[in-house]
Design a protein around this motif. Sequence first.
Motif, PDB file in Angstrom:
ATOM      1  N   ARG A  75      41.721  54.359  44.975  1.00  0.00           N
ATOM      2  CA  ARG A  75      41.363  52.969  44.689  1.00  0.00           C
ATOM      3  C   ARG A  75      42.617  52.099  44.731  1.00  0.00           C
ATOM      4  NH1 ARG A  75      37.191  49.903  43.162  1.00  0.00           N
ATOM      5  NH2 ARG A  75      37.346  48.356  41.497  1.00  0.00           N
ATOM      6  N   LEU A  76      42.515  50.996  45.445  1.00  0.00           N
ATOM      7  CA  LEU A  76      43.622  50.062  45.575  1.00  0.00           C
ATOM      8  C   LEU A  76      43.530  49.001  44.489  1.00  0.00           C
ATOM      9  CD1 LEU A  76      43.549  49.568  49.458  1.00  0.00           C
ATOM     10  CD2 LEU A  76      44.958  51.165  48.134  1.00  0.00           C
ATOM     11  N   VAL A  77      44.676  48.551  44.048  1.00  0.00           N
ATOM     12  CA  VAL A  77      44.723  47.575  42.954  1.00  0.00           C
ATOM     13  C   VAL A  77      44.084  46.255  43.358  1.00  0.00           C
ATOM     14  CG1 VAL A  77      46.291  46.199  41.551  1.00  0.00           C
ATOM     15  CG2 VAL A  77      46.686  48.647  41.832  1.00  0.00           C
ATOM     16  N   GLY A  78      44.253  45.857  44.620  1.00  0.00           N
ATOM     17  CA  GLY A  78      43.633  44.613  45.066  1.00  0.00           C
ATOM     18  C   GLY A  78      44.145  43.425  44.270  1.00  0.00           C
ATOM     19  N   ASP A  79      43.227  42.571  43.851  1.00  0.00           N
ATOM     20  CA  ASP A  79      43.598  41.337  43.150  1.00  0.00           C
ATOM     21  C   ASP A  79      43.216  41.428  41.680  1.00  0.00           C
ATOM     22  OD1 ASP A  79      44.492  38.760  42.692  1.00  0.00           O
ATOM     23  OD2 ASP A  79      42.571  37.845  43.247  1.00  0.00           O
ATOM     24  N   SER A 113      27.896  42.590  38.147  1.00  0.00           N
ATOM     25  CA  SER A 113      29.270  42.174  37.861  1.00  0.00           C
ATOM     26  C   SER A 113      29.461  40.699  38.160  1.00  0.00           C
ATOM     27  CB  SER A 113      30.261  43.003  38.673  1.00  0.00           C
ATOM     28  OG  SER A 113      30.132  42.756  40.058  1.00  0.00           O
ATOM     29  N   GLY A 114      30.427  40.104  37.469  1.00  0.00           N
ATOM     30  CA  GLY A 114      30.640  38.663  37.609  1.00  0.00           C
ATOM     31  C   GLY A 114      30.867  38.227  39.029  1.00  0.00           C
ATOM     32  N   ASN A 115      31.757  38.902  39.745  1.00  0.00           N
ATOM     33  CA  ASN A 115      32.082  38.538  41.124  1.00  0.00           C
ATOM     34  C   ASN A 115      31.340  39.373  42.157  1.00  0.00           C
ATOM     35  OD1 ASN A 115      33.976  36.461  40.556  1.00  0.00           O
ATOM     36  ND2 ASN A 115      35.527  38.004  40.054  1.00  0.00           N
ATOM     37  N   ARG A 116      30.357  40.125  41.711  1.00  0.00           N
ATOM     38  CA  ARG A 116      29.540  40.977  42.589  1.00  0.00           C
ATOM     39  C   ARG A 116      30.404  41.917  43.444  1.00  0.00           C
ATOM     40  NH1 ARG A 116      26.875  35.971  42.388  1.00  0.00           N
ATOM     41  NH2 ARG A 116      24.623  36.069  41.958  1.00  0.00           N
ATOM     42  N   ASN A 117      31.419  42.485  42.823  1.00  0.00           N
ATOM     43  CA  ASN A 117      32.335  43.348  43.574  1.00  0.00           C
ATOM     44  C   ASN A 117      32.592  44.706  42.931  1.00  0.00           C
ATOM     45  OD1 ASN A 117      33.876  42.572  41.400  1.00  0.00           O
ATOM     46  ND2 ASN A 117      35.519  41.626  42.584  1.00  0.00           N
ATOM     47  N   ILE A 118      31.861  45.033  41.859  1.00  0.00           N
ATOM     48  CA  ILE A 118      32.040  46.314  41.190  1.00  0.00           C
ATOM     49  C   ILE A 118      30.741  46.671  40.482  1.00  0.00           C
ATOM     50  CG2 ILE A 118      32.934  45.288  39.049  1.00  0.00           C
ATOM     51  CD1 ILE A 118      34.866  47.683  38.844  1.00  0.00           C
ATOM     52  N   SER A 119      30.466  47.955  40.387  1.00  0.00           N
ATOM     53  CA  SER A 119      29.272  48.421  39.683  1.00  0.00           C
ATOM     54  C   SER A 119      29.669  49.396  38.590  1.00  0.00           C
ATOM     55  CB  SER A 119      28.311  49.114  40.663  1.00  0.00           C
ATOM     56  OG  SER A 119      28.831  50.383  41.040  1.00  0.00           O
ATOM     57  N   CYS A 120      28.701  49.761  37.768  1.00  0.00           N
ATOM     58  CA  CYS A 120      28.941  50.809  36.756  1.00  0.00           C
ATOM     59  C   CYS A 120      29.431  52.081  37.446  1.00  0.00           C
ATOM     60  CB  CYS A 120      27.669  51.119  35.981  1.00  0.00           C
ATOM     61  SG  CYS A 120      26.840  49.702  35.237  1.00  0.00           S
ATOM     62  N   GLY A 121      28.827  52.376  38.603  1.00  0.00           N
ATOM     63  CA  GLY A 121      29.140  53.602  39.321  1.00  0.00           C
ATOM     64  C   GLY A 121      30.536  53.650  39.894  1.00  0.00           C
ATOM     65  N   THR A 122      31.195  52.514  40.017  1.00  0.00           N
ATOM     66  CA  THR A 122      32.551  52.513  40.548  1.00  0.00           C
ATOM     67  C   THR A 122      33.483  53.330  39.664  1.00  0.00           C
ATOM     68  OG1 THR A 122      32.170  50.286  41.446  1.00  0.00           O
ATOM     69  CG2 THR A 122      34.445  51.059  41.349  1.00  0.00           C
ATOM     70  N   GLY A 153      37.995  43.608  40.870  1.00  0.00           N
ATOM     71  CA  GLY A 153      38.999  43.186  41.830  1.00  0.00           C
ATOM     72  C   GLY A 153      39.643  44.319  42.607  1.00  0.00           C
ATOM     73  N   GLY A 154      39.403  45.579  42.175  1.00  0.00           N
ATOM     74  CA  GLY A 154      39.949  46.721  42.890  1.00  0.00           C
ATOM     75  C   GLY A 154      39.141  47.040  44.136  1.00  0.00           C
ATOM     76  N   ALA A 163      51.016  49.874  41.742  1.00  0.00           N
ATOM     77  CA  ALA A 163      50.901  48.436  41.528  1.00  0.00           C
ATOM     78  C   ALA A 163      52.262  47.906  41.112  1.00  0.00           C
ATOM     79  CB  ALA A 163      49.856  48.133  40.456  1.00  0.00           C
ATOM     80  N   PRO A 164      53.119  47.585  42.097  1.00  0.00           N
ATOM     81  CA  PRO A 164      54.490  47.154  41.781  1.00  0.00           C
ATOM     82  C   PRO A 164      54.561  46.013  40.780  1.00  0.00           C
ATOM     83  CG  PRO A 164      54.270  47.578  44.122  1.00  0.00           C
ATOM     84  CD  PRO A 164      52.889  47.678  43.544  1.00  0.00           C
ATOM     85  N   ARG A 165      53.581  45.099  40.835  1.00  0.00           N
ATOM     86  CA  ARG A 165      53.666  43.956  39.927  1.00  0.00           C
ATOM     87  C   ARG A 165      53.412  44.329  38.475  1.00  0.00           C
ATOM     88  NH1 ARG A 165      48.928  43.117  42.726  1.00  0.00           N
ATOM     89  NH2 ARG A 165      46.994  42.735  41.581  1.00  0.00           N
ATOM     90  N   PHE A 166      52.896  45.550  38.238  1.00  0.00           N
ATOM     91  CA  PHE A 166      52.697  46.006  36.868  1.00  0.00           C
ATOM     92  C   PHE A 166      53.830  46.919  36.396  1.00  0.00           C
ATOM     93  CE2 PHE A 166      47.929  45.673  37.908  1.00  0.00           C
ATOM     94  CZ  PHE A 166      47.922  44.338  37.550  1.00  0.00           C
ATOM     95  N   GLY A 167      54.840  47.077  37.237  1.00  0.00           N
ATOM     96  CA  GLY A 167      55.926  47.995  36.903  1.00  0.00           C
ATOM     97  C   GLY A 167      56.581  47.695  35.571  1.00  0.00           C
ATOM     98  N   GLY A 168      56.663  46.424  35.215  1.00  0.00           N
ATOM     99  CA  GLY A 168      57.273  46.057  33.944  1.00  0.00           C
ATOM    100  C   GLY A 168      56.350  46.185  32.763  1.00  0.00           C
ATOM    101  N   VAL A 169      55.071  46.455  33.019  1.00  0.00           N
ATOM    102  CA  VAL A 169      54.078  46.528  31.951  1.00  0.00           C
ATOM    103  C   VAL A 169      53.650  47.961  31.666  1.00  0.00           C
ATOM    104  CG1 VAL A 169      51.750  45.825  31.248  1.00  0.00           C
ATOM    105  CG2 VAL A 169      53.212  44.227  32.497  1.00  0.00           C
TER     106      VAL A 169
END
Length: 406
Positions: free
Chosen positions: A61-65, A25-34, A53-54, A337-343
């Motif tokens: 799983r938390l939304v994270g960034d 992964s680009g940021n080395r923070n997720i895999s296929c298995g996730t 980013g999760g 994810a409150p910031r996605f509430g409008g989406v």
Amino acid sequence: MDDFVDSDPAQARIGQLLFYDRILSGNRNISCGTCHHHDLASGDGLSLGIGEGGIGLGEERLVGDIRKRVPRNAPSLWNIGHNSIDVLFHDGRLEVSNQFGNGFDSPAEEWLPQGLDNIVAAQALFPLTAQFEMAGNPGENDVAGATHDRIDAAWPIIAARVRGNETYVDMFIEAFDSVEEPLDLTIVEIGNALGAFINTEWRSFDSPYDAWLAGTPLPENAERGRALFFGEARCATCHSGPLFTDQGFHALGLPAFGPGRTRTFDKMPRDVGRMGETDLLSDAYRFRTPSLRNVALTAPYGHNGAYPSLADMIRHHADPVSARAAWTTDMAALPDAPRFGGVDFAIRQDTREMARQVAVLDINPVALSVAEVTYIEAFLHALTGVTADARPMGRPESVPSGLPVD
């Protein structure tokens, strides 16, 4: 089994490690298995995934960034190594074809490299270049930046990362005739290793239904459901063959929500399905028929995970107009994810778009009693493999990069 693509065990072992290694992964923070985890029957248990980013797994799983939810449900991997499979992804954007001279019609077109062993090996490369799945956002890493230049520009960067790991290099030299020195290790070998793992790990043909085919009766309710499935309920019209899929594309009229699979010229938070690949209006809102093998293990259901249970999905198939009208937003498994509430549910306020979606429907309603829904559900449970939770390789405890394993 002759029905499946042959895979080399040594290559599959490499694929198992890469499948759970965040090095891809680009940021080395997720895999296929996730998002295709063993503990979650090769899925993630969510309606719409939390990708790059999760934090964490499944419903916890938390939304994270993250900037956006993954716009579609993570498809299960059961039996996609079957020889009959010639199209993958909800919109069928990857197909076996020689249109571009490399064996596949894919989002990479002529830039997909030669030498990929099969459609699963090809499929494994695309989440690596998806911004909200594994690549990350522009400016965060070199993989994301390269992907936004051209889809194939990121793959050499990922391959170089793997080549920089001595353990992986030694394993590839041992398992692949095409690799004699580190520079021979390319994204093609990485894709073929991932494909070898997926093709062997997720085979499942030992269900009660398979026993029924050999002469062992099904439980009474499941037998009643089988008769309905292949008879009056007409489920087998689309869910046919050994995998219970015609590999076709159909409009089910599922409730709409999520960020949508937007396109360069269409920024509305909607998902037009197959039309996004073909640009044909006749393909609008149609999605690939999923296999029903082990379907009882892979909730939630639908291309966007609209329904939390098999019974809900059966009722929708029986009467899609009424089921869609009765659907409520709390039925979607979406990590908070409150910031996605409008989406998340914005598209539902667009009355013209909702009318367009309602107008496209390929299901003819069928009257099913409460008991008959229960019978069909029992039959679908009879498609669960006896050894579905005992995979031959499983999740590795560690990976050569030393990065955490989900």
